[in-house]
Design an enzyme around this catalytic site. Structure first.
Site, PDB file in Angstrom:
ATOM      1  N   SER A  51       9.605   4.114  15.362  1.00 46.26           N
ATOM      2  CA  SER A  51      10.406   4.400  14.260  1.00 46.26           C
ATOM      3  C   SER A  51       9.782   4.516  13.080  1.00 46.26           C
ATOM      4  O   SER A  51      10.255   4.549  11.957  1.00 46.26           O
ATOM      5  CB  SER A  51      11.416   3.317  14.159  1.00 46.26           C
ATOM      6  OG  SER A  51      10.827   1.855  14.432  1.00 46.26           O
ATOM      7  N   TYR A 238     -10.234  -7.562   7.941  1.00 48.95           N
ATOM      8  CA  TYR A 238      -9.654  -6.656   9.201  1.00 48.95           C
ATOM      9  C   TYR A 238     -10.308  -6.738  10.318  1.00 48.95           C
ATOM     10  O   TYR A 238     -10.141  -7.606  11.294  1.00 48.95           O
ATOM     11  CB  TYR A 238      -9.425  -5.172   8.542  1.00 48.95           C
ATOM     12  CG  TYR A 238      -8.297  -4.433   9.599  1.00 48.95           C
ATOM     13  CD1 TYR A 238      -7.160  -4.557   9.115  1.00 48.95           C
ATOM     14  CD2 TYR A 238      -8.916  -3.852  10.586  1.00 48.95           C
ATOM     15  CE1 TYR A 238      -6.202  -3.742  10.114  1.00 48.95           C
ATOM     16  CE2 TYR A 238      -8.021  -3.251  11.512  1.00 48.95           C
ATOM     17  CZ  TYR A 238      -6.702  -3.082  11.350  1.00 48.95           C
ATOM     18  OH  TYR A 238      -5.713  -2.607  11.976  1.00 48.95           O
TER      19      TYR A 238
END
Length: 408
Positions: A51, A238
């Site tokens: 989605s 990260y």
């Protein structure tokens, strides 16, 4: 029917309400920009996390170019008295309509993909309606996960490992782009492990084992989990941080699947995507500023999620040769990590205040892209008029598609 006058309720990168028509428009525009090149029924696909972000791009590109059939899974919130439904809810409704109009037999399930109940619900549908799965795409992003065996709720954190992290970041808190300084303390071992449990490969492995346990893996089954490496500039928070530990676990899981569950020509890969503006990436410190600088450097050379998804599907389906790096990862990020590109981004990063002055367009672009994720700021959408907010989730149990299974 529920017509409402909606406002975005935005603070910095946090946007609460979604605009139904605007959210649908983002899907429709992505769809129209994907070159159509399919002529019939394609492979059966189970897409976990359809989605938003790369999952949405993978869905639309697969439908548009390869005629994929199958099931998409997401966990989206319905409308309440105080808020609209999530943008992913409205995007799913739009994607389902486009798939139906194109004649694709694709169902959408709204459930917690981490749960045993969710897996059973989805696999029951797959088994009844489609049979064996050709491709499993794993693109889930969530802040927490409940271990289906122990019941422990794990919460992910975005922190460095070993040492504090201090770096510039993009700040839109007062509506104007500026550079601020970010400081993060290192994660504890418990926080790191929890992040690995949420964002690593544990759930991906459970899905593949569940499919195998029901004999739902096609002979040439492939599965790909979306991952990211990124620049050395953002590595401390990260790739060398808690998220990086989770991504390393994801990559290790691909090897474990290839050595245990998968046999013959069945394969598991991680696919390393390039930078993008997504709901998940906007929450990662310093990524917004880095992405704004990257877009300033690349301009039209900044590859969209759909363009990268096109590369991924072409490799998975055999339309082009499958090319992996020395770790066996599919690489979609060469355009971002090109040394000449990174040199220019590094120059902007070295003096971020001056860099932002040179990258005003990049910062404006980033915020516009973020707002579009929630359906805001799109040309042709009348935000002054009330919009219909009560949109039904597409019913997954029935199909009128020409390629639907006779057992549907």
């Amino acid at each position: 029917m529920s017509l409402r006058q909606i406002d975005p309720k935005q603070r910095g990168f946090l946007i609460v309400n979604s605009h139904p028509t605007g959210s649908a428009a983002t899907v429709e525009r992505m769809w129209e920009r994907i070159p159509a090149r399919t002529d019939g029924s394609g492979p059966v696909v189970l897409l976990l996390g359809h989605s938003a972000g790369y999952g949405l791009a993978t869905l639309l590109t697969g439908l548009r170019q390869h005629g994929i059939r199958g099931v998409g899974v997401a966990y989206e919130g319905a409308e309440t008295e105080r808020r609209t439904a999530t943008a992913g809810w409205y995007r799913t409704a739009a994607a389902a309509r486009l798939a139906d109009e194109a004649g694709n037999d694709f169902a959408f399930v709204n459930t917690d993909a981490f749960s045993e109940q969710g897996k059973a619900e989805v696999l029951d549908l797959v088994e009844k309606r489609f049979g064996k799965v050709d491709h499993l795409i794993y693109s889930l992003a969530a802040p927490r996960r409940t271990d289906p065996v122990t019941g422990t709720v794990h919460h992910s954190v975005i922190k460095p490992l070993g040492r504090p992290y201090q770096a510039p970041a993009l700040d839109f808190s007062d509506g104007t782009a500026k550079v601020t300084s970010l400081h993060l303390e290192p994660a504890t071992e418990e926080e790191t492990e929890a992040t690995v449990q949420v964002m690593g490969g544990a759930d991906w492995q459970l899905w593949v084992k569940a499919l195998a346990g029901r004999s739902l893996l096609a002979d040439r089954f492939t599965t790909a989990a979306l991952t990211y490496i990124g620049s050395e500039l953002t590595a401390p928070v990260y790739r060398q941080g808690t998220i990086g530990a989770a991504k390393q676990h994801l990559e290790n899981t691909a090897g474990e699947l290839n050595d245990t569950v998968l046999v013959g020509s069945q394969r598991a890969f991680t696919a390393v995507a390039g930078a993008a503006v997504t709901q998940a990436s906007s929450a990662i410190p310093s990524i917004a500023l880095y992405t704004a600088f990257l877009h300033t450097v690349l301009g039209d050379g900044f590859r969209t999620t759909a363009q990268q998804a096109e590369d991924l599907w072409d490799q998975l389906t055999g339309a082009t040769a499958l090319v992996t790096d020395e770790q066996g990862r599919i690489r979609l990020d060469g355009w971002e990590l090109d040394p000449k590109v990174q040199d220019q981004v590094r120059e902007l990063w070295a003096d971020p205040h001056a860099g932002l002055a040179r990258s005003a367009e990049g910062a404006t672009w980033f915020m516009a892209q973020l707002r579009e994720l929630y359906g805001w700021g799109l040309d042709g959408v009348d935000y002054d008029q009330p919009d219909e907010t009560t949109i039904a989730w597409p019913e997954p149990q029935h199909s009128n598609h020409p390629y639907a299974s006779p057992t549907t």
